[in-house]
Design an enzyme around this catalytic site. Sequence first.
Site, PDB file in Angstrom:
ATOM      1  N   THR B 152      15.713 -13.573  23.546  1.00  0.00           N
ATOM      2  CA  THR B 152      16.306 -14.905  23.769  1.00  0.00           C
ATOM      3  C   THR B 152      15.851 -15.420  25.137  1.00  0.00           C
ATOM      4  O   THR B 152      14.789 -16.006  25.248  1.00  0.00           O
ATOM      5  CB  THR B 152      17.839 -14.891  23.652  1.00  0.00           C
ATOM      6  N   LYS B 178      16.849  -6.038  23.640  1.00  0.00           N
ATOM      7  CA  LYS B 178      16.726  -7.394  24.183  1.00  0.00           C
ATOM      8  C   LYS B 178      17.965  -7.679  25.019  1.00  0.00           C
ATOM      9  O   LYS B 178      19.007  -7.041  24.865  1.00  0.00           O
ATOM     10  CB  LYS B 178      16.573  -8.429  23.068  1.00  0.00           C
ATOM     11  N   THR B 189      24.552  -2.227  24.330  1.00  0.00           N
ATOM     12  CA  THR B 189      23.904  -3.345  25.005  1.00  0.00           C
ATOM     13  C   THR B 189      23.849  -4.536  24.082  1.00  0.00           C
ATOM     14  O   THR B 189      24.321  -4.501  22.964  1.00  0.00           O
ATOM     15  CB  THR B 189      22.473  -3.009  25.414  1.00  0.00           C
ATOM     16  N   GLU B 276      18.152 -12.146  34.178  1.00  0.00           N
ATOM     17  CA  GLU B 276      17.949 -13.570  34.444  1.00  0.00           C
ATOM     18  C   GLU B 276      17.743 -13.819  35.936  1.00  0.00           C
ATOM     19  O   GLU B 276      18.621 -13.545  36.748  1.00  0.00           O
ATOM     20  CB  GLU B 276      19.133 -14.377  33.912  1.00  0.00           C
ATOM     21  N   ASN B 400      21.089 -20.481  33.940  1.00  0.00           N
ATOM     22  CA  ASN B 400      22.385 -20.561  33.273  1.00  0.00           C
ATOM     23  C   ASN B 400      23.020 -21.937  33.341  1.00  0.00           C
ATOM     24  O   ASN B 400      23.904 -22.249  32.542  1.00  0.00           O
ATOM     25  CB  ASN B 400      23.314 -19.480  33.820  1.00  0.00           C
ATOM     26  N   THR B 405      20.414 -26.988  27.600  1.00  0.00           N
ATOM     27  CA  THR B 405      19.721 -28.280  27.640  1.00  0.00           C
ATOM     28  C   THR B 405      18.279 -28.135  27.183  1.00  0.00           C
ATOM     29  O   THR B 405      17.740 -27.049  27.119  1.00  0.00           O
ATOM     30  CB  THR B 405      19.741 -28.883  29.054  1.00  0.00           C
TER      31      THR B 405
END
Lengths: 405, 405
Positions: B152, B178, B189, B276, B400, B405
């Site tokens: 993702t 992932k 996870t 991230e 985040n 968007t």
Amino acid sequence: MAVGLGPLPTLHPVPGFELGISSAGIKRPGRKDVVVMRCAEGSSVAGVFTLNAFCAAPVILAKQRVNGPVRYLLTNTGNANAGTGEPGLANAARTCSKLAELTGVDADAVLPYSTGVIGEPLPVEKIEGALQAALDDLSVDNWAAAATGIMTTDTLPKGASRQFQIDGVTVTVTGISKGAGMIRPNMATMLGYIATDAKVSQSVLQDLIRDGANKSFNRITIDGDTSTNDCCMLIATGQANLPEVTEAKGPLFDALKTAVFEVCMEVAQAIVRDGEGATKFVTVEVNGGGNHQECLDVGYAVAHSPLIKTALFASDPNWGRILAAVGRAGVPDLDVSKIDVFLGSVCIASKGCRATTYTEEQGSAVMAEAEITIRIELGRGDCSETIWTTDLSHEYVKINAEYRT
Amino acid sequence: MAVGLGPLPTLHPVPGFELGISSAGIKRPGRKDVVVMRCAEGSSVAGVFTLNAFCAAPVILAKQRVNGPVRYLLTNTGNANAGTGEPGLANAARTCSKLAELTGVDADAVLPYSTGVIGEPLPVEKIEGALQAALDDLSVDNWAAAATGIMTTDTLPKGASRQFQIDGVTVTVTGISKGAGMIRPNMATMLGYIATDAKVSQSVLQDLIRDGANKSFNRITIDGDTSTNDCCMLIATGQANLPEVTEAKGPLFDALKTAVFEVCMEVAQAIVRDGEGATKFVTVEVNGGGNHQECLDVGYAVAHSPLIKTALFASDPNWGRILAAVGRAGVPDLDVSKIDVFLGSVCIASKGCRATTYTEEQGSAVMAEAEITIRIELGRGDCSETIWTTDLSHEYVKINAEYRT
């Protein structure tokens, strides 16, 4: 970037409580970074202090001395004197002794407070050198200057004031606070000072500040990081011509409690409004809990979630992140099919899933506001708790990545 | 921005385990977002699942079905099917039934997995329409393609593989995972799939994945946000010509355990490396605890502190923030005068305060590295725990804030 926090309101002087500000140049030359507060003889003083096990040297000393007669509070910014071991304790004691020497009081009557970088040696000489100027500056009218003098990463000073009349006598409660980061107070906030001219016995005063802090300072969080230096002090000078409050009852106690709690709440929420990088002031209200702890667990899971905080920053009604935080809060046997979640007055999730009436437009409209309430109904009991927090913005990362540069 | 994570290593095929990838266009047209995995008849399957109370519909279904005979695992990205209530469960069941219909197996033999946005209805028709193409694509050689198909916000696919020989027979363990955000697994996870061709009884297999996940997936955190969709599966196809492992002992079990644990660790750490906005891969090692829980409490207090994470991003050895986090971790009767803290091999704090040998240059040198170990010695006992995490960067906030968007 402060949210809904304007200039200081009128801060009424408290007879018997004077404040003096000076500059020791601890972090930057010329910056006002030393504040001395003088309590009239016979004042009662109570305080609550951080529960961080690595509590700072000044906290250790102030806790020891708060029960004796207190005459001076000595605050410096720019250096927290935390993580400094025995030398740190000796340094805190030295600055107090110097102030005692200059004023002719016992060293034990001086309580130290420090805020700033953790782990650096306290610049004792610089502070000692600034004490006389602060003493020369002492005045009951210096609350606003002191509110500015205790700031670190704060962008605005924080203060609140209440007055009430009883038996024809005006009683004043005035308080100031500082803090914008490392804010998740546990028994107190970064630094808060509240004074009243009512006469109050030490035990009643201690209960007042403990309960007041618990409902206000101890319900705010910016980053979940409980500081090593949190202290909140309540001083009663007894200069108002009224009998001493020795019990937690009666009209005077009730009026005083209301005023103290309101001042606590206003200056505590001011810390959140001025939270590092804050663009939103967020109220997390948890109702219907089986007990207070589970309400707090849910509230803090939401208030600390970086995913929710970044969504708030983006004004994105990504409510799935709220459900996920509620679900991981560790509430035993949580029945998600009883949970409703509201953004402002909009029901976004009903019985654990997206409300049929909910539209993205409704959520976006609430998220566009600067002040947002997230209300979670657990449907398990009658307990409620409310926590105040901020979003997580680019500015937050910038401030904290560059803090020491 | 992945830290020390390169191209996929060789992922050895596992006889009896095929993977097929196709595109349902759930979030973006043409994106590979559906992965079907087929287990040979007679395979044992075990799994661990999120403890988030708001667990997703596919998690509920997969948990129910994992103990029966399992033939297919069906994964979609782009939609988590979480917070979707009864309709979500019905949708998950529908996609499984369709796959069962196409392949002639019982619907109960198909386990669903979803990852993506929480709270949106699963686009069932799109997924159903992509199943035949995934089935046509089934091959033992598709591990790398599947590792990409389950991504993702991941920037790189994650996989690991081990082989060992026993009695002249080669046994393979291969796994993929992932996840990059909403990562603080609790029992598993985000998504992990590990397969071996060893023959292993279901109870031994379940213990293997529980223990393996506990030491790896359950020790990583990126943002503290436990996902609603965490699952980690271990499949044993039994195609290797060796006796069945029915007890947790013997050379085959030992070799298999080592291989499974190594694969778990490699793909779990890969999730952190690709966290991230991550610019650092951080190991938090807590030793000398009185029990494991207090080691974990200290480790997570450090790993989740936004102040420490922003300091790591800035490569700023602001070690006072580490002390503050240790001090607020809630360890009862913590004696700070026994605590030592190391950055890499540099002792920064000794007996609770700044080490006399420490220089800022030493700290800066360690912080400049991309991989950093923070070691905390509590001096209370013999227990240790290790947690892996990332820093908190501008990119984290950007990802985040802009996720939807």
